[in-house]
Design a protein around this motif. Structure first.
Motif, short mmCIF file in Angstrom:
data_model
loop_
_atom_site.label_atom_id
_atom_site.label_comp_id
_atom_site.label_asym_id
_atom_site.label_seq_id
_atom_site.Cartn_x
_atom_site.Cartn_y
_atom_site.Cartn_z
N ASP A 175 -8.13 17.51 5.75
CA ASP A 175 -7.37 16.54 4.95
C ASP A 175 -6.20 15.99 5.76
N ILE A 176 -5.55 16.88 6.50
CA ILE A 176 -4.38 16.47 7.30
C ILE A 176 -4.82 15.63 8.50
N PHE A 177 -5.99 15.97 9.05
CA PHE A 177 -6.50 15.22 10.21
C PHE A 177 -6.73 13.75 9.84
N TYR A 178 -7.17 13.50 8.61
CA TYR A 178 -7.52 12.13 8.20
C TYR A 178 -6.45 11.45 7.34
N ILE A 179 -5.32 12.10 7.11
CA ILE A 179 -4.30 11.50 6.26
C ILE A 179 -3.66 10.27 6.92
N GLU A 180 -3.26 9.31 6.13
CA GLU A 180 -2.64 8.10 6.67
C GLU A 180 -1.14 8.32 6.89
N GLU A 181 -0.59 7.54 7.80
CA GLU A 181 0.82 7.69 8.17
C GLU A 181 1.75 7.47 6.97
N THR A 182 1.41 6.51 6.13
CA THR A 182 2.28 6.20 4.98
C THR A 182 2.38 7.39 4.02
N LYS A 183 1.28 8.14 3.88
CA LYS A 183 1.31 9.31 3.01
C LYS A 183 2.09 10.47 3.64
N LEU A 184 1.99 10.58 4.96
CA LEU A 184 2.77 11.61 5.65
C LEU A 184 4.27 11.38 5.47
N MET A 185 4.65 10.11 5.49
CA MET A 185 6.07 9.75 5.40
C MET A 185 6.68 10.11 4.05
N THR A 186 5.84 10.38 3.06
CA THR A 186 6.38 10.71 1.73
C THR A 186 6.85 12.16 1.63
N HIS A 187 6.55 12.96 2.63
CA HIS A 187 6.93 14.37 2.60
C HIS A 187 8.27 14.57 3.31
N GLU A 188 9.27 14.97 2.55
CA GLU A 188 10.63 15.02 3.05
C GLU A 188 10.85 16.07 4.15
N PHE A 189 10.01 17.09 4.21
CA PHE A 189 10.21 18.13 5.23
C PHE A 189 9.75 17.66 6.62
N LEU A 190 9.11 16.50 6.68
CA LEU A 190 8.69 15.93 7.97
C LEU A 190 9.66 14.83 8.40
N ASN A 191 10.15 14.91 9.62
CA ASN A 191 10.98 13.82 10.14
C ASN A 191 10.11 12.84 10.91
N ARG A 192 10.73 11.79 11.43
CA ARG A 192 9.98 10.75 12.13
C ARG A 192 9.21 11.30 13.33
N ASP A 193 9.86 12.20 14.08
CA ASP A 193 9.20 12.79 15.25
C ASP A 193 7.99 13.63 14.83
N ASP A 194 8.11 14.34 13.71
CA ASP A 194 6.98 15.15 13.23
C ASP A 194 5.79 14.26 12.89
N VAL A 195 6.06 13.18 12.21
CA VAL A 195 4.98 12.25 11.82
C VAL A 195 4.32 11.67 13.06
N ASN A 196 5.13 11.27 14.03
CA ASN A 196 4.58 10.72 15.28
C ASN A 196 3.72 11.75 15.99
N THR A 197 4.17 13.00 15.97
CA THR A 197 3.41 14.08 16.62
C THR A 197 2.05 14.25 15.97
N ILE A 198 2.02 14.23 14.64
CA ILE A 198 0.76 14.41 13.91
C ILE A 198 -0.17 13.22 14.14
N MET A 199 0.39 12.02 14.10
CA MET A 199 -0.43 10.82 14.31
C MET A 199 -1.03 10.80 15.71
N GLN A 200 -0.25 11.26 16.68
CA GLN A 200 -0.74 11.32 18.06
C GLN A 200 -1.86 12.36 18.17
N ALA A 201 -1.69 13.49 17.47
CA ALA A 201 -2.71 14.55 17.50
C ALA A 201 -4.01 14.08 16.86
N GLN A 202 -3.93 13.17 15.89
CA GLN A 202 -5.15 12.66 15.24
C GLN A 202 -6.04 11.88 16.20
#
Length: 360
Positions: free
Chosen positions: A30-57
């Protein structure tokens, strides 16, 4: 499980955030295929975290990397796996996942860690070997870090006792560190023990990994034995973590003028248990039924009369040949011949020119 491995392997994302992702979003897939906009809704993730996950995808070698684990006989165990050690789920910062070669410590057996100085003395070496051997003979799992000195010696003792020992590494499980312990690494696996790490296979043994490794050593153990330690050492970090985890600590007392005993003596001063003999430790832990083979005093094996005369005058501290000649009234040649014979039998060791210590 391939997507769970992908999540575990994302660099620069803490274990705590990975666990929160699974809790909030779902499986690794689920996390592998999640979209960036949905990741951004989670407050425990900062911008760098989101970028890291998107890069890993964008990973293109995911399946190949996962299959490589199988080729190397490495098991991947995320924290929610049924095989994941229950003891590690109870520590303050459990690892997100483990990588394992061989087996894990049995949940139904007591586990004891033996840790200490890399540059140990013959005194520490003797007792690490003895405790490792005798505790293993009683069915206790010996946990340590495969390091030079006390760690590796305690684990070798466990193998001598025909028991099982488990190494927690500060690098990938496919890397034997230090290299001189390759024989021990292989023997541990051959005798039914295991090698485990929270670090990805291929991870080098960099200094910052070892304090993290130490919390797993203490976490897997019911009791931690510190055999020799300087006033500031990695062994004391392990002891501190064990205390934080509610584990019992025992330390080997040593000479007050020995820098390698300062850490142990300080632990005892602060309330740690004192290591006197393996038998007494087992009694205190409520483990009875010491095997008959353990009760045999190896020092009383049959030796020739002249060998006994020399052997009985040796101790853990080096004795000079000239003093042995004087005390035994034997000739210089006789004493030297006896020492050579005892050394070949594994009873003594020459630690410097003409200075010998007792090993058993």
């Amino acid at each position: 499980m391939m997507y769970e491995y992908w999540l575990a392997a994302i660099p620069k994302l803490s274990d705590k955030k990975k666990m929160l992702l699974r809790k909030k979003i779902g499986t690794g897939k689920d996390i592998f295929y999640i979209e960036e906009t949905k990741l951004m809704t989670h407050e425990f993730l900062n911008r760098d975290d989101v970028n890291t996950i998107m890069q890993a995808q964008k990973s293109r070698n995911l399946e190949e990397d996962f299959q490589e684990l199988r080729r190397k006989n490495i098991r991947f165990l995320p924290h929610f796996s049924e095989e994941f050690p229950k003891k590690l789920l109870e520590i303050p910062s459990p690892p997100y996942a483990l990588y394992v070669k061989g087996n894990l410590p049995p949940e139904d057996r007591k586990a004891i860690a033996i840790v200490g100085a890399r540059k140990c003395t013959p005194y520490g070496e003797k007792y690490a070997l003895e405790y490792g051997e005798k505790l293993a003979q009683c069915g206790i799992s010996i946990i340590s870090g495969l390091a030079r000195g006390i760690d590796g010696i305690g684990q070798r003792g466990a193998l001598m006792g025909k028991g099982k020992t488990f190494s927690v590494l500060g690098c990938g499980v496919d890397i034997c560190y230090p290299k001189e312990n390759r024989g021990l690494y292989a023997d541990i696996l051959e005798q039914g023990g295991g090698v485990l790490s929270e670090f990805l296979p291929g991870t080098p043994p960099v200094p910052q990994n070892f304090p993290r490794r130490n919390r797993i050593i203490s976490g897997l153990s019911d009791v931690v034995l510190v055999m020799e330690a300087r006033e500031k050492s990695g062994s004391l970090i392990t002891a501190d973590m064990a205390l934080e985890q509610g584990k019992d600590i025992y330390a080997l007392p040593g000479p007050v003028n020995s820098s390698l005993s300062q850490g142990c003596n300080q632990l005892i001063r602060q309330g740690a248990g004192i290591l006197i003999t393996p038998e007494i430790l087992l009694e205190e832990l409520g483990i009875c039924g010491f095997p008959d083979t353990v009760k045999i005093d190896k020092n009383k094996k049959v030796l020739e009369t002249t060998e006994n005369m020399v052997y009985s005058r040796l101790d853990l501290y080096p004795r000079n040949v000239s003093s042995l000649i004087e005390e035994t009234a034997l000739s210089a040649n006789e004493v030297v011949e006896v020492l050579v014979s005892l050394e070949l039998k594994g009873y003594v060791r020459e630690v410097s020119k003409n200075y010998y210590i007792k090993l058993k």
